[in-house]
Design a protein around this motif. Structure first.
Motif, short mmCIF file in Angstrom:
data_model
loop_
_atom_site.label_atom_id
_atom_site.label_comp_id
_atom_site.label_asym_id
_atom_site.label_seq_id
_atom_site.Cartn_x
_atom_site.Cartn_y
_atom_site.Cartn_z
N GLY A 159 6.91 0.05 30.69
CA GLY A 159 7.70 -1.11 30.90
C GLY A 159 6.81 -2.14 31.55
O GLY A 159 7.25 -3.14 32.18
N VAL A 160 5.43 -1.79 31.87
CA VAL A 160 4.52 -2.79 32.55
C VAL A 160 4.29 -4.30 31.42
O VAL A 160 4.35 -3.96 30.40
N PRO A 161 4.61 -5.05 32.29
CA PRO A 161 4.23 -6.57 31.51
C PRO A 161 2.99 -6.49 30.74
O PRO A 161 2.02 -6.09 31.37
N ARG A 162 3.00 -7.03 29.55
CA ARG A 162 1.55 -6.93 28.61
C ARG A 162 0.45 -7.42 29.20
O ARG A 162 -0.48 -6.66 29.10
N HIS A 163 0.58 -8.51 30.03
CA HIS A 163 -0.75 -8.86 30.75
C HIS A 163 -1.17 -8.20 31.91
O HIS A 163 -2.32 -8.40 32.37
N GLU A 164 -0.55 -7.08 32.18
CA GLU A 164 -0.83 -6.30 33.28
C GLU A 164 -1.19 -4.97 32.95
O GLU A 164 -1.60 -4.07 33.91
N ILE A 165 -1.12 -4.53 31.70
CA ILE A 165 -1.39 -3.25 31.45
C ILE A 165 -2.75 -2.79 31.66
O ILE A 165 -3.09 -1.62 32.17
N LEU A 166 -3.71 -3.46 31.69
CA LEU A 166 -5.14 -2.82 31.97
C LEU A 166 -5.26 -2.52 33.60
O LEU A 166 -5.91 -2.07 33.67
N THR A 167 -4.94 -3.67 34.22
CA THR A 167 -4.97 -3.44 35.60
C THR A 167 -4.08 -2.02 36.13
O THR A 167 -4.81 -1.18 36.82
N VAL A 168 -3.02 -2.02 35.55
CA VAL A 168 -2.33 -0.74 35.85
C VAL A 168 -2.86 0.35 35.29
O VAL A 168 -3.02 1.50 36.06
N SER A 169 -3.21 0.47 34.08
CA SER A 169 -3.92 1.59 33.60
C SER A 169 -5.37 1.98 34.39
O SER A 169 -5.62 3.15 34.19
N PRO A 182 6.54 -8.45 40.35
CA PRO A 182 7.01 -7.21 41.20
C PRO A 182 7.56 -6.19 40.33
O PRO A 182 7.34 -5.00 40.64
N ARG A 183 7.73 -6.38 39.12
CA ARG A 183 8.05 -5.11 38.05
C ARG A 183 6.65 -4.16 37.99
O ARG A 183 7.08 -3.09 37.91
N GLY A 184 5.83 -4.97 37.74
CA GLY A 184 4.48 -4.05 37.41
C GLY A 184 4.12 -3.50 38.79
O GLY A 184 3.53 -2.21 38.76
N VAL A 213 6.17 -2.20 41.18
CA VAL A 213 6.92 -1.13 41.47
C VAL A 213 6.50 0.07 40.40
O VAL A 213 6.61 1.18 40.77
N ILE A 214 6.27 -0.25 39.04
CA ILE A 214 5.90 0.81 38.26
C ILE A 214 4.52 1.50 38.59
O ILE A 214 4.47 2.53 38.32
N ALA A 215 3.62 0.58 38.84
CA ALA A 215 2.28 1.07 39.35
C ALA A 215 2.65 1.83 40.55
O ALA A 215 1.89 3.05 40.89
N SER A 216 3.34 1.61 41.41
CA SER A 216 3.73 2.38 42.70
C SER A 216 4.00 3.89 42.56
O SER A 216 3.68 4.65 42.84
N TYR A 217 5.09 3.88 41.27
CA TYR A 217 5.66 5.30 41.11
C TYR A 217 4.70 5.81 40.23
O TYR A 217 4.50 7.19 40.40
N ALA A 218 3.99 5.10 39.27
CA ALA A 218 2.85 5.95 38.62
C ALA A 218 1.73 6.52 39.60
O ALA A 218 1.07 7.56 39.28
N LEU A 219 1.51 5.98 40.75
CA LEU A 219 0.16 6.40 41.51
C LEU A 219 0.93 7.49 42.47
O LEU A 219 -0.16 8.30 42.99
N CYS A 220 2.12 7.77 42.70
CA CYS A 220 2.63 8.96 43.55
C CYS A 220 2.54 10.11 42.86
O CYS A 220 3.13 10.21 41.78
N GLY A 221 2.05 10.99 43.25
CA GLY A 221 1.91 12.37 42.82
C GLY A 221 0.64 13.14 42.85
O GLY A 221 -0.42 12.46 43.30
N ALA A 225 11.68 4.47 36.61
CA ALA A 225 11.53 3.27 37.34
C ALA A 225 11.48 1.97 36.63
O ALA A 225 12.14 1.04 36.89
N GLY A 226 10.79 1.86 35.53
CA GLY A 226 10.54 0.79 34.78
C GLY A 226 11.94 0.22 34.14
O GLY A 226 12.22 -0.77 33.90
N MET A 227 12.74 1.24 33.51
CA MET A 227 13.99 0.97 33.03
C MET A 227 15.04 0.64 34.00
O MET A 227 15.73 -0.31 33.89
N LEU A 228 14.81 1.08 35.52
CA LEU A 228 15.79 0.46 36.57
C LEU A 228 15.33 -0.97 37.09
O LEU A 228 16.38 -1.45 37.80
N VAL A 229 14.21 -1.25 36.96
CA VAL A 229 13.75 -2.51 37.72
C VAL A 229 13.90 -3.73 36.79
O VAL A 229 13.74 -3.74 35.56
#
Length: 104
Positions: free
Chosen positions: A2-12, A41-43, A45-53, A100-104
């Motif tokens: 659920g990351v916004p399209r223009h932020e996919i490269l940064t989050v990946s 804010p959505r990106g 939160v999703i990145a924060s959850y994706a990085l924990c672990g 988290a992406g579904m809930l944000v």
């Protein structure tokens, strides 16, 4: 996830940094990215959850070392199963980020 399209490269890139290095390096990269080119804010939160672990290459070495010391006779089995354990941990972390992406 659920990351916004223009932020996919940064989050990946952040997720790849987490997988290869560790989550601490990835979180430092996230905070520096927030200063220069902030995520939505959505990106964020999703990145924060994706990085924990703890699914990264260093944790595989730690897992093999600790479990190999506990069960020295099973060293080959532990070494064979450790990468699949890392993959399962990585998938469960991405699943949490997706929820988290579904809930944000």
């Amino acid at each position: 996830m659920g990351v916004p399209r223009h932020e996919i490269l940064t989050v990946s890139r952040l997720i790849a940094t987490k997988l290869i290095s560790n989550e601490f390096v990835a979180y430092l990269a996230l905070t520096s990215a927030q200063k220069t080119n902030p995520l939505s804010p959505r990106g964020y939160v999703i990145a924060s959850y994706a990085l924990c672990g703890f699914a990264n290459l260093a944790s595989v070495g730690i897992q093999i070392g600790v479990l190999g010391a506990l069960a020295p006779s099973k060293g080959k089995v532990i070494a064979r199963l450790a990468p699949s354990a890392m993959l399962c941990g990585f998938i469960s972390t991405m699943q949490a980020a997706g929820i988290a992406g579904m809930l944000v």
